[in-house]
Design a protein around this motif. Structure first.
Motif, mmCIF file in Angstrom:
data_model
loop_
_atom_site.group_PDB
_atom_site.id
_atom_site.type_symbol
_atom_site.label_atom_id
_atom_site.label_comp_id
_atom_site.label_asym_id
_atom_site.label_seq_id
_atom_site.Cartn_x
_atom_site.Cartn_y
_atom_site.Cartn_z
ATOM 1 N N ALA A 39 0.718 -1.307 0.031
ATOM 2 C CA ALA A 39 0.093 -0.223 -0.087
ATOM 3 C C ALA A 39 0.793 1.373 -0.143
ATOM 4 O O ALA A 39 0.399 2.321 -0.591
ATOM 5 C CB ALA A 39 -0.954 -0.062 1.121
ATOM 6 N N VAL A 40 1.947 1.194 0.508
ATOM 7 C CA VAL A 40 2.852 2.233 0.663
ATOM 8 C C VAL A 40 3.217 2.526 -0.807
ATOM 9 O O VAL A 40 3.250 3.787 -1.230
ATOM 10 C CB VAL A 40 4.117 1.994 1.659
ATOM 11 C CG1 VAL A 40 5.223 3.196 1.572
ATOM 12 C CG2 VAL A 40 3.802 1.972 3.144
ATOM 13 N N ILE A 41 3.871 1.640 -1.472
ATOM 14 C CA ILE A 41 4.266 1.708 -2.737
ATOM 15 C C ILE A 41 3.110 2.099 -3.870
ATOM 16 O O ILE A 41 3.445 3.154 -4.763
ATOM 17 C CB ILE A 41 4.558 0.441 -3.356
ATOM 18 C CG1 ILE A 41 5.849 -0.361 -2.517
ATOM 19 C CG2 ILE A 41 4.925 0.316 -4.817
ATOM 20 C CD1 ILE A 41 7.228 0.565 -2.521
ATOM 21 N N ARG A 42 1.917 1.626 -3.423
ATOM 22 C CA ARG A 42 0.790 2.255 -4.343
ATOM 23 C C ARG A 42 0.601 3.576 -3.951
ATOM 24 O O ARG A 42 0.417 4.436 -5.209
ATOM 25 C CB ARG A 42 -0.390 1.456 -4.164
ATOM 26 C CG ARG A 42 -0.541 0.011 -4.564
ATOM 27 C CD ARG A 42 -1.831 -0.504 -4.783
ATOM 28 N NE ARG A 42 -2.551 -1.016 -3.552
ATOM 29 C CZ ARG A 42 -2.280 -2.164 -2.852
ATOM 30 N NH1 ARG A 42 -1.467 -3.068 -3.601
ATOM 31 N NH2 ARG A 42 -2.732 -2.369 -1.627
ATOM 32 N N LYS A 43 0.686 3.932 -3.097
ATOM 33 C CA LYS A 43 0.757 5.603 -2.462
ATOM 34 C C LYS A 43 1.654 6.267 -3.217
ATOM 35 O O LYS A 43 1.422 7.364 -4.050
ATOM 36 C CB LYS A 43 0.890 5.788 -0.958
ATOM 37 C CG LYS A 43 0.470 7.136 -0.522
ATOM 38 C CD LYS A 43 0.281 7.131 0.877
ATOM 39 C CE LYS A 43 0.107 8.545 1.511
ATOM 40 N NZ LYS A 43 0.112 8.658 2.804
ATOM 41 N N ILE A 44 2.974 6.021 -3.269
ATOM 42 C CA ILE A 44 4.085 6.600 -3.891
ATOM 43 C C ILE A 44 3.786 6.630 -5.360
ATOM 44 O O ILE A 44 3.957 7.544 -5.884
ATOM 45 C CB ILE A 44 5.284 6.149 -3.413
ATOM 46 C CG1 ILE A 44 5.619 6.448 -1.695
ATOM 47 C CG2 ILE A 44 6.490 6.926 -4.414
ATOM 48 C CD1 ILE A 44 6.786 5.613 -1.159
ATOM 49 N N MET A 45 3.558 5.460 -5.910
ATOM 50 C CA MET A 45 3.201 5.442 -7.441
ATOM 51 C C MET A 45 2.070 6.194 -7.783
ATOM 52 O O MET A 45 2.075 6.764 -8.920
ATOM 53 C CB MET A 45 2.813 3.734 -7.577
ATOM 54 C CG MET A 45 4.174 3.062 -7.573
ATOM 55 S SD MET A 45 3.811 1.372 -8.128
ATOM 56 C CE MET A 45 3.768 1.609 -10.109
ATOM 57 N N GLY A 46 1.061 6.517 -6.879
ATOM 58 C CA GLY A 46 -0.027 7.469 -7.372
ATOM 59 C C GLY A 46 0.675 8.759 -7.511
ATOM 60 O O GLY A 46 0.199 9.546 -8.400
ATOM 61 N N MET A 47 1.543 9.209 -6.539
ATOM 62 C CA MET A 47 2.126 10.479 -6.830
ATOM 63 C C MET A 47 2.862 10.521 -8.259
ATOM 64 O O MET A 47 2.939 11.753 -8.930
ATOM 65 C CB MET A 47 3.249 10.649 -5.529
ATOM 66 C CG MET A 47 2.402 10.901 -4.100
ATOM 67 S SD MET A 47 3.594 11.106 -2.892
ATOM 68 C CE MET A 47 2.475 11.483 -1.499
ATOM 69 N N LEU A 48 3.541 9.609 -8.243
ATOM 70 C CA LEU A 48 4.590 9.603 -9.598
ATOM 71 C C LEU A 48 3.690 9.738 -10.791
ATOM 72 O O LEU A 48 3.899 10.086 -11.942
ATOM 73 C CB LEU A 48 5.529 8.118 -9.498
ATOM 74 C CG LEU A 48 6.169 8.294 -8.382
ATOM 75 C CD1 LEU A 48 7.156 6.578 -8.455
ATOM 76 C CD2 LEU A 48 7.671 9.313 -8.395
ATOM 77 N N LYS A 49 2.450 8.926 -10.786
ATOM 78 C CA LYS A 49 1.724 8.731 -11.844
ATOM 79 C C LYS A 49 1.007 10.356 -12.005
ATOM 80 O O LYS A 49 0.891 10.786 -13.093
ATOM 81 C CB LYS A 49 0.450 8.006 -11.478
ATOM 82 C CG LYS A 49 -0.534 7.802 -12.519
ATOM 83 C CD LYS A 49 -1.566 6.913 -12.270
ATOM 84 C CE LYS A 49 -2.834 6.800 -13.388
ATOM 85 N NZ LYS A 49 -3.800 5.786 -13.017
ATOM 86 N N LYS A 50 0.628 11.054 -10.998
ATOM 87 C CA LYS A 50 0.044 12.282 -10.875
ATOM 88 C C LYS A 50 0.950 13.118 -11.607
ATOM 89 O O LYS A 50 0.655 14.204 -12.208
ATOM 90 C CB LYS A 50 -0.475 12.694 -9.383
ATOM 91 C CG LYS A 50 -1.154 13.897 -9.343
ATOM 92 C CD LYS A 50 -1.661 14.070 -7.812
ATOM 93 C CE LYS A 50 -2.355 15.408 -7.621
ATOM 94 N NZ LYS A 50 -2.471 15.752 -6.103
ATOM 95 N N ALA A 51 2.038 12.952 -11.444
ATOM 96 C CA ALA A 51 3.360 13.946 -11.734
ATOM 97 C C ALA A 51 3.854 13.472 -13.149
ATOM 98 O O ALA A 51 4.585 14.098 -13.728
ATOM 99 C CB ALA A 51 4.589 13.851 -10.922
ATOM 100 N N GLY A 52 2.990 12.536 -13.791
ATOM 101 C CA GLY A 52 3.290 12.105 -15.218
ATOM 102 C C GLY A 52 4.631 11.462 -15.494
ATOM 103 O O GLY A 52 5.153 11.526 -16.703
#
Lengths: 144, 144
Positions: A39-52
């Motif tokens: 879940a920690v990884i998914r949260k950070i990946m969400g940020m990376l995704k949001k940043a394009g």
DNA sequence: ATTACTTGTAACCGAAACAATTACATCATG
DNA sequence: CATGATGTAATTGTTTCGGTTACAAGTAAT
């Protein structure tokens, strides 16, 4: 005080996605490499995704980088994971006494210095890309 | 995340001691200028004293700088108030998985980069002294 | 020496940030 | 429809920060 490890983990995630691009990197798989919870990884990946920086689809395992390794700076990652706000690396005490020579002027004197220090730090990340990271990892692997 | 305001307050304290050197600066007086509690000031002054930047005597009001303004760098203050440990500005996740190419090498790849970034930031403070701060405050006072 | 004021510390509190964890809705695919 | 993935919210324990109170110990003036 210490800057969140989200930054280091973000770099780890992106490097892993690239070096493991022949197979899909699920959040569970990445979590195993990073040694934390998925879940920690998914949260950070969400940020990376949001940043394009990456492309991920809900429900489908794996992610791919949105750009070339050489087109993703460490500063891009740093900003993406939101570890330090703009011009807020250093705290300044607020409401110093306005009737005091020092209290009146200290903030405007210190602020540009703190900004310069933060910028100097961030510039190091602007001058490095994921390609540098991946090549360094690969070079270490060659030696062994 | 943000670096403790102890650093900003430490600069404030030292500048005030100098600019107010005709009268004794008690912790109560300094606290008024900084706008905080006197115990907070005494705690920070304890750190500055321990670092050899000021001389204070228990029971007797006031403090004086141990060195010339130009001989006290902002880095001296930064170290004195202990806001960032050596090589620990950035957190790195520990125990990444050793059987993974990335997990095995990520720490040694990232560490020198983080150190370089921290050093770049600290160098800004090494190149500035209390004299720069005090002169800037005095210059602002002249204009008004 | 007694009084008044100061520094030096310790203890405690509430707020905020982190990382980990659990749970579950949503989505994609065979 | 069953399986497995992502997305996200809620909760927890830990740590740090700044503020506050309290008090012991030191200094100085009367």
């Amino acid at each position: 005080m210490s800057i969140s490890s989200r930054f280091a983990v973000g770099i780890h995630i992106l490097a892993l996605i690239d070096l493991n691009k022949e197979t899909a990197s699920s959040s569970e798989f990445i979590a195993g490499s990073v040694n934390t919870n998925a879940a920690v990884i998914r949260k950070i990946m969400g940020m990376l995704k949001k940043a394009g920086l990456i492309e991920v689809q809900p429900g489908v395992a794996g992610a791919k980088l949105s750009r070339e390794l050489s087109e993703i700076t460490l500063f891009d990652i740093y900003k993406a994971v939101n570890v330090v706000e703009v011009n807020e690396l250093f705290s300044i005490h607020d409401k110093p006494h306005p009737d005091c020579v020092v209290g009146k002027n200290i903030q405007s004197t210190i602020e540009p210095i703190f900004m310069a220090a933060q910028s100097a730090m961030e510039k190091v990340f602007q001058n490095l890309t994921l390609e540098d990271i991946v090549k360094d990892i690969e070079a270490k692997e060659q030696v062994q």
